[in-house]
Design a protein around this motif. Structure first.
Motif, PDB file in Angstrom:
ATOM      1  N   LEU A 107       0.831  -1.210   0.000  1.00 50.32           N
ATOM      2  CA  LEU A 107       0.000   0.000   0.000  1.00 50.32           C
ATOM      3  C   LEU A 107       0.862   1.255   0.000  1.00 50.32           C
ATOM      4  N   LEU A 108       1.917   1.258   0.816  1.00 49.78           N
ATOM      5  CA  LEU A 108       2.801   2.421   0.840  1.00 49.78           C
ATOM      6  C   LEU A 108       3.472   2.604  -0.512  1.00 49.78           C
ATOM      7  N   ARG A 109       3.859   1.513  -1.128  1.00 47.69           N
ATOM      8  CA  ARG A 109       4.494   1.599  -2.443  1.00 47.69           C
ATOM      9  C   ARG A 109       3.567   2.309  -3.435  1.00 47.69           C
ATOM     10  N   GLY A 110       2.325   1.893  -3.467  1.00 51.00           N
ATOM     11  CA  GLY A 110       1.358   2.535  -4.360  1.00 51.00           C
ATOM     12  C   GLY A 110       1.136   3.992  -4.024  1.00 51.00           C
ATOM     13  N   GLN A 111       1.094   4.310  -2.733  1.00 49.57           N
ATOM     14  CA  GLN A 111       0.882   5.690  -2.321  1.00 49.57           C
ATOM     15  C   GLN A 111       2.072   6.569  -2.695  1.00 49.57           C
TER      16      GLN A 111
ATOM     17  N   ARG B 214       5.702   7.276   7.971  1.00 46.74           N
ATOM     18  CA  ARG B 214       6.114   7.095   9.363  1.00 46.74           C
ATOM     19  C   ARG B 214       5.330   5.985  10.041  1.00 46.74           C
ATOM     20  N   GLY B 215       4.083   5.811   9.659  1.00 51.77           N
ATOM     21  CA  GLY B 215       3.255   4.772  10.258  1.00 51.77           C
ATOM     22  C   GLY B 215       3.809   3.378  10.055  1.00 51.77           C
ATOM     23  N   VAL B 216       4.425   3.137   8.900  1.00 52.17           N
ATOM     24  CA  VAL B 216       4.970   1.808   8.638  1.00 52.17           C
ATOM     25  C   VAL B 216       6.487   1.747   8.782  1.00 52.17           C
ATOM     26  N   GLY B 217       7.093   2.836   9.246  1.00 49.28           N
ATOM     27  CA  GLY B 217       8.524   2.814   9.539  1.00 49.28           C
ATOM     28  C   GLY B 217       9.429   3.308   8.431  1.00 49.28           C
ATOM     29  N   ALA B 218       8.881   3.971   7.423  1.00 50.04           N
ATOM     30  CA  ALA B 218       9.710   4.570   6.367  1.00 50.04           C
ATOM     31  C   ALA B 218      10.090   5.988   6.817  1.00 50.04           C
ATOM     32  N   MET B 219      10.953   6.033   7.826  1.00 55.67           N
ATOM     33  CA  MET B 219      11.232   7.275   8.530  1.00 55.67           C
ATOM     34  C   MET B 219      11.950   8.316   7.676  1.00 55.67           C
ATOM     35  N   ALA B 220      12.880   7.905   6.816  1.00 54.15           N
ATOM     36  CA  ALA B 220      13.594   8.873   5.981  1.00 54.15           C
ATOM     37  C   ALA B 220      12.625   9.584   5.041  1.00 54.15           C
ATOM     38  N   LEU B 221      11.683   8.838   4.480  1.00 65.13           N
ATOM     39  CA  LEU B 221      10.685   9.452   3.602  1.00 65.13           C
ATOM     40  C   LEU B 221       9.785  10.379   4.405  1.00 65.13           C
TER      41      LEU B 221
ATOM     42  N   LEU C   8      10.899  19.030  -5.028  1.00 59.83           N
ATOM     43  CA  LEU C   8      10.375  17.798  -5.612  1.00 59.83           C
ATOM     44  C   LEU C   8      11.496  16.786  -5.818  1.00 59.83           C
ATOM     45  N   GLU C   9      12.654  17.239  -6.255  1.00 61.17           N
ATOM     46  CA  GLU C   9      13.783  16.327  -6.466  1.00 61.17           C
ATOM     47  C   GLU C   9      14.264  15.733  -5.151  1.00 61.17           C
ATOM     48  N   ALA C  10      14.276  16.525  -4.091  1.00 57.81           N
ATOM     49  CA  ALA C  10      14.692  16.018  -2.778  1.00 57.81           C
ATOM     50  C   ALA C  10      13.758  14.913  -2.306  1.00 57.81           C
ATOM     51  N   ILE C  11      12.473  15.115  -2.485  1.00 59.06           N
ATOM     52  CA  ILE C  11      11.491  14.108  -2.088  1.00 59.06           C
ATOM     53  C   ILE C  11      11.603  12.880  -2.991  1.00 59.06           C
ATOM     54  N   ARG C  12      11.729  13.117  -4.276  1.00 58.43           N
ATOM     55  CA  ARG C  12      11.817  12.005  -5.232  1.00 58.43           C
ATOM     56  C   ARG C  12      13.032  11.117  -4.941  1.00 58.43           C
ATOM     57  N   THR C  13      14.146  11.704  -4.559  1.00 64.78           N
ATOM     58  CA  THR C  13      15.349  10.928  -4.263  1.00 64.78           C
ATOM     59  C   THR C  13      15.096   9.953  -3.117  1.00 64.78           C
ATOM     60  N   VAL C  14      14.551  10.449  -2.016  1.00 64.23           N
ATOM     61  CA  VAL C  14      14.280   9.573  -0.870  1.00 64.23           C
ATOM     62  C   VAL C  14      13.157   8.596  -1.199  1.00 64.23           C
TER      63      VAL C  14
ATOM     64  N   ASP D  58      12.472   7.296  -4.134  1.00 65.67           N
ATOM     65  CA  ASP D  58      13.025   6.244  -4.980  1.00 65.67           C
ATOM     66  C   ASP D  58      13.840   5.244  -4.152  1.00 65.67           C
ATOM     67  N   GLU D  59      14.612   5.748  -3.191  1.00 67.78           N
ATOM     68  CA  GLU D  59      15.371   4.859  -2.302  1.00 67.78           C
ATOM     69  C   GLU D  59      14.421   3.984  -1.484  1.00 67.78           C
ATOM     70  N   THR D  60      13.335   4.587  -1.025  1.00 67.04           N
ATOM     71  CA  THR D  60      12.350   3.850  -0.230  1.00 67.04           C
ATOM     72  C   THR D  60      11.654   2.796  -1.076  1.00 67.04           C
ATOM     73  N   LEU D  61      11.287   3.150  -2.304  1.00 68.08           N
ATOM     74  CA  LEU D  61      10.671   2.165  -3.199  1.00 68.08           C
ATOM     75  C   LEU D  61      11.605   0.982  -3.438  1.00 68.08           C
ATOM     76  N   SER D  62      12.869   1.256  -3.627  1.00 69.75           N
ATOM     77  CA  SER D  62      13.846   0.193  -3.826  1.00 69.75           C
ATOM     78  C   SER D  62      13.954  -0.691  -2.584  1.00 69.75           C
ATOM     79  N   ALA D  63      13.966  -0.062  -1.415  1.00 69.59           N
ATOM     80  CA  ALA D  63      14.038  -0.825  -0.163  1.00 69.59           C
ATOM     81  C   ALA D  63      12.784  -1.676   0.028  1.00 69.59           C
ATOM     82  N   ILE D  64      11.620  -1.132  -0.318  1.00 62.65           N
ATOM     83  CA  ILE D  64      10.376  -1.897  -0.218  1.00 62.65           C
ATOM     84  C   ILE D  64      10.432  -3.102  -1.158  1.00 62.65           C
ATOM     85  N   ASP D  65      10.863  -2.875  -2.395  1.00 63.99           N
ATOM     86  CA  ASP D  65      10.958  -3.978  -3.353  1.00 63.99           C
ATOM     87  C   ASP D  65      11.897  -5.070  -2.843  1.00 63.99           C
ATOM     88  N   THR D  66      13.029  -4.655  -2.300  1.00 62.77           N
ATOM     89  CA  THR D  66      13.990  -5.616  -1.758  1.00 62.77           C
ATOM     90  C   THR D  66      13.380  -6.399  -0.611  1.00 62.77           C
TER      91      THR D  66
END
Length: 119
Positions: free
Chosen positions: A38-42, A72-79, A96-102, A104-112
């Protein structure tokens, strides 16, 4: 906690705090997988909406506030922290780029993490 290879702003903040999510879900692994999905989709839909927000500062702030809480609710604190840092501002390319960078890192971590759990 997953926090691999982070540098720069927010490097000390977890991409995914698995212990936080585990406490939140009471250890329900299926629920954890669902919440990551759900977080990934959001994240994806919010990035798209932020890119289209134009000069609408109220929309920008609402989108970031909502994503901050979900992250923050699911522990993606950096985002969550990245959203908080830009939440009171307005849409500009650097923000927007600052948010997109984190994000993208979060999406990669979720996928992993989802791949790891599926194995």
């Amino acid at each position: 906690m997953l926090d691999k290879g982070r540098t720069g702003a927010g490097a000390d903040t977890a991409l995914l705090d698995g212990a936080h999510l585990h406490r939140y879900t009471g250890g329900d692994v299926a629920l954890e997988v669902e919440l990551y999905g759900l977080l990934r989709g959001q994240i994806v839909s919010t990035l798209d909406a932020l890119a289209r927000a134009g000069d609408d500062a109220v929309l920008w702030q609402r989108l970031l506030h909502t994503l901050k809480g979900a992250a923050r609710g699911v522990g993606a604190m950096a985002l969550g922290d990245a959203c908080a840092a830009q939440e009171s501002g307005a849409n500009d390319p650097a923000a927007l780029e600052a948010i997109r960078t984190v994000a993208d890192e979060t999406l990669s971590a979720i996928d992993t993490e989802l791949e790891r759990r599926a194995a």
